[in-house]
Scaffold this motif. Structure first.
Motif, PDB file in Angstrom:
ATOM      1  N   ALA A 191      46.033  -6.623  10.379  1.00  0.00           N
ATOM      2  CA  ALA A 191      45.672  -7.369  11.586  1.00  0.00           C
ATOM      3  C   ALA A 191      44.167  -7.437  11.829  1.00  0.00           C
ATOM      4  O   ALA A 191      43.695  -8.310  12.552  1.00  0.00           O
ATOM      5  N   THR A 192      43.398  -6.538  11.222  1.00  0.00           N
ATOM      6  CA  THR A 192      41.947  -6.516  11.460  1.00  0.00           C
ATOM      7  C   THR A 192      41.155  -7.240  10.382  1.00  0.00           C
ATOM      8  O   THR A 192      39.924  -7.218  10.411  1.00  0.00           O
ATOM      9  N   PHE A 193      41.836  -7.881   9.413  1.00  0.00           N
ATOM     10  CA  PHE A 193      41.099  -8.566   8.356  1.00  0.00           C
ATOM     11  C   PHE A 193      40.280  -9.699   8.956  1.00  0.00           C
ATOM     12  O   PHE A 193      40.795 -10.536   9.703  1.00  0.00           O
ATOM     13  N   ALA A 194      38.993  -9.730   8.637  1.00  0.00           N
ATOM     14  CA  ALA A 194      38.094 -10.753   9.182  1.00  0.00           C
ATOM     15  C   ALA A 194      37.014 -11.098   8.171  1.00  0.00           C
ATOM     16  O   ALA A 194      36.671 -10.302   7.301  1.00  0.00           O
ATOM     17  N   ILE A 195      36.485 -12.296   8.309  1.00  0.00           N
ATOM     18  CA  ILE A 195      35.367 -12.747   7.478  1.00  0.00           C
ATOM     19  C   ILE A 195      34.214 -13.066   8.412  1.00  0.00           C
ATOM     20  O   ILE A 195      34.352 -13.866   9.347  1.00  0.00           O
ATOM     21  N   ALA A 196      33.070 -12.451   8.183  1.00  0.00           N
ATOM     22  CA  ALA A 196      31.893 -12.660   9.024  1.00  0.00           C
ATOM     23  C   ALA A 196      31.327 -14.059   8.821  1.00  0.00           C
ATOM     24  O   ALA A 196      31.320 -14.589   7.708  1.00  0.00           O
ATOM     25  N   ALA A 197      30.834 -14.646   9.891  1.00  0.00           N
ATOM     26  CA  ALA A 197      30.226 -15.978   9.827  1.00  0.00           C
ATOM     27  C   ALA A 197      29.062 -16.007   8.839  1.00  0.00           C
ATOM     28  O   ALA A 197      28.838 -17.014   8.164  1.00  0.00           O
ATOM     29  N   THR A 198      28.360 -14.901   8.712  1.00  0.00           N
ATOM     30  CA  THR A 198      27.185 -14.849   7.844  1.00  0.00           C
ATOM     31  C   THR A 198      27.523 -14.891   6.355  1.00  0.00           C
ATOM     32  O   THR A 198      26.640 -15.062   5.529  1.00  0.00           O
ATOM     33  N   THR A 199      28.799 -14.743   5.992  1.00  0.00           N
ATOM     34  CA  THR A 199      29.184 -14.834   4.581  1.00  0.00           C
ATOM     35  C   THR A 199      29.541 -16.261   4.183  1.00  0.00           C
ATOM     36  O   THR A 199      29.745 -16.544   3.009  1.00  0.00           O
ATOM     37  N   PHE A 200      29.613 -17.165   5.160  1.00  0.00           N
ATOM     38  CA  PHE A 200      29.940 -18.564   4.905  1.00  0.00           C
ATOM     39  C   PHE A 200      28.696 -19.373   4.574  1.00  0.00           C
ATOM     40  O   PHE A 200      27.587 -18.994   4.933  1.00  0.00           O
TER      41      PHE A 200
END
Length: 94
Positions: free
Chosen positions: A25-34
């Motif tokens: 449930a906590t899996f996330a991708i940071a905006a800075t990796t896009f």
């Protein structure tokens, strides 16, 4: 009758699942990796938007699949996908 905004534009951001952190449930991708439309590193997602669309491996996802903030997109269970799976976030701003 709803008021229709006279101008709307979209911004697209690309990354891969392998850029994410966390599990379940906590899996996330940071905006800075896009990367953004211009191919430059993104610094944040737009803070104000009409809606956004998440594509995982070019397949549009339902609204309950993710949550978007200015700093991250959370995709519960995304860590179960192959690290090379492409992610596209299209944010429609008004």
């Amino acid at each position: 009758m709803a008021i229709i905004k006279p101008f709307m534009a979209s911004r697209k951001f690309t990354a891969t699942i392998g850029d994410g952190t966390g599990t379940g449930a906590t899996f996330a991708i940071a905006a800075t990796t896009f990367t953004d439309d211009a191919g430059a590193a993104a610094t944040a997602f737009p803070g104000s938007f009409a809606y956004y669309v998440l594509y995982i491996n070019a397949q549009i996802q339902t609204a309950d699949t993710s949550t978007l903030t200015t700093t991250t997109i959370t995709i519960p269970g995304g860590d179960a996908l192959d690290a090379a799976t492409p992610i596209v976030v299209e944010v429609v701003v008004n």
